[in-house]
Design a protein around this motif. Structure first.
Motif, PDB file in Angstrom:
ATOM      1  N   THR A 176       0.829  -1.208   0.000  1.00  0.00           N
ATOM      2  CA  THR A 176       0.000   0.000   0.000  1.00  0.00           C
ATOM      3  C   THR A 176       0.861   1.255   0.000  1.00  0.00           C
ATOM      4  OG1 THR A 176      -1.763  -1.145   1.198  1.00  0.00           O
ATOM      5  CG2 THR A 176      -1.798   1.254   1.248  1.00  0.00           C
ATOM      6  N   THR A 227      -4.517   4.215   5.698  1.00  0.00           N
ATOM      7  CA  THR A 227      -5.093   3.001   5.125  1.00  0.00           C
ATOM      8  C   THR A 227      -4.364   1.760   5.628  1.00  0.00           C
ATOM      9  OG1 THR A 227      -5.721   4.200   3.116  1.00  0.00           O
ATOM     10  CG2 THR A 227      -5.637   1.806   2.976  1.00  0.00           C
ATOM     11  N   GLN A 265     -12.938   7.405   7.357  1.00  0.00           N
ATOM     12  CA  GLN A 265     -13.358   6.779   6.113  1.00  0.00           C
ATOM     13  C   GLN A 265     -12.861   7.542   4.890  1.00  0.00           C
ATOM     14  OE1 GLN A 265     -17.564   6.866   5.375  1.00  0.00           O
ATOM     15  NE2 GLN A 265     -17.889   8.728   6.554  1.00  0.00           N
ATOM     16  N   ARG A 294     -10.091   9.274   4.556  1.00  0.00           N
ATOM     17  CA  ARG A 294      -8.678   8.967   4.347  1.00  0.00           C
ATOM     18  C   ARG A 294      -8.483   7.554   3.825  1.00  0.00           C
ATOM     19  NH1 ARG A 294      -4.844  12.398   6.473  1.00  0.00           N
ATOM     20  NH2 ARG A 294      -5.619  14.116   7.755  1.00  0.00           N
ATOM     21  N   VAL A 295      -9.296   6.615   4.332  1.00  0.00           N
ATOM     22  CA  VAL A 295      -9.161   5.233   3.876  1.00  0.00           C
ATOM     23  C   VAL A 295      -9.558   5.102   2.415  1.00  0.00           C
ATOM     24  CG1 VAL A 295     -10.008   2.889   4.189  1.00  0.00           C
ATOM     25  CG2 VAL A 295      -9.518   4.287   6.170  1.00  0.00           C
ATOM     26  N   GLY A 332      -7.024   6.774   0.358  1.00  0.00           N
ATOM     27  CA  GLY A 332      -5.803   5.979   0.296  1.00  0.00           C
ATOM     28  C   GLY A 332      -5.913   4.820  -0.666  1.00  0.00           C
ATOM     29  N   LEU A 333      -7.051   4.123  -0.653  1.00  0.00           N
ATOM     30  CA  LEU A 333      -7.229   2.977  -1.546  1.00  0.00           C
ATOM     31  C   LEU A 333      -7.285   3.411  -3.000  1.00  0.00           C
ATOM     32  CD1 LEU A 333      -9.840   0.929   0.516  1.00  0.00           C
ATOM     33  CD2 LEU A 333      -7.431   0.368   0.167  1.00  0.00           C
TER      34      LEU A 333
END
Length: 285
Positions: A165, A206, A271, A273-274, A277-278
């Motif tokens: 990641t 993430t 959420q 940022r996640v 990030g993904l």
């Protein structure tokens, strides 16, 4: 009038946006309904669960099941153990993954493609295949019933995904920023922590959340390497509520809600940022 209404309905169903909303609704219901069912069950009395017809909403909501869940088992201790293991393994995993990802993204590492491929392969190993060597190793080291017996394996198991990641994020950050920091007197490690890591914050969040959730939910290693009652984590402790011939679903549901709350709060707070990030990691990779 009827043919016209039918035509309008057919045109409505042909719209891609409509099908996207339908698909999103299915995903939302599939994701939230089990959690809501567990929460409603935790508020019910034992007799309501066997009553026909089935009642979805508690007829006489009560929080007595939560009090009983803490009385029957040391749920607070299990919660504390899970927090210690989850936080420590996440910090260790993200710290090591950051150094490994930076090296793979910035330095001239031989066989870089092979290393990344091996990481993907290692991340697919089932935990059950590692049980015997891990059990023997930690037994000989005298680390069974020690937090390290879970912190180290949990960090290692999440390390490949966290590294992959972060590699894509580090590769997308301009090298000139680090060069400028090193010209001003910073070391390469200092440039990593002061310049690169803040810019890669979505990827770091993430990787950290994925590592924490994996550690929080893990059962097999926790039940084997921490058998002492005072060292059990939440997934292991919750399964102790069931009896030999009975399943007190309201108590189990109350304990499950206690276990779900931290993960739900973390995802709700971070959420954006996640998701960022993904998606950004996928584009940059």
């Amino acid at each position: 009038m009827a043919p016209r209404a039918l035509g309008v309905g057919m045109n409505f169903l042909r719209s891609p946006r409509v099908w996207l909303w339908i698909a999103a609704a299915i995903v939302v219901v599939n994701g939230f309904f089990p959690a809501l069912w567990i929460f409603f069950t935790s508020l019910k009395l034992e007799g309501e669960l066997t009553r026909l017809p089935i009642t979805y909403w508690p007829q006489h909501p009560t929080f007595q099941n939560y009090l009983q869940a803490f009385r029957e088992q040391p749920l607070g201790r299990y919660f504390f153990n899970s927090v210690v293991v989850g936080v420590c393994s996440t910090l260790l995993c993200v710290g090591v993954a950051s150094l490994a990802a930076y090296a793979l993204a910035r330095l001239q590492v031989p066989r870089r493609g092979l290393i990344l491929s091996l990481m993907v392969g290692i991340s697919m190993f089932p935990v059950a295949s590692l049980m015997v060597p891990l059990y023997q190793t930690f037994t000989e080291l005298g680390l069974r019933n020690n937090y390290l017996a879970l912190i180290l394996p949990h960090a290692a198991l999440s390390l490949p995904v966290a590294t992959l990641t972060l590699v894509s994020f580090f590769a997308g950050i301009p090298r000139d920023l680090e060069s400028a920091a090193m010209i001003d007197g910073s070391t390469r490690v200092g440039a990593l922590w002061r310049v690169v890591m803040p810019l890669a914050a979505p990827g770091v969040f993430t990787a950290a959340i994925l590592a924490f959730v994996n550690s929080w939910d893990e059962f097999l290693l926790a039940s084997t390497l921490l058998p002492a009652k005072a060292m059990r984590t939440l997934p292991v402790g919750i399964q102790l509520y069931q009896g030999e011939y009975s399943f007190p679903w309201p108590l189990i549901s109350a304990a499950l809600v206690v276990a779900l709350v931290p993960v739900a709060l973390i995802i709700a707070l971070f959420q954006e940022r996640v998701v960022g990030g993904l998606t950004q990691g996928g584009v940059k990779g």
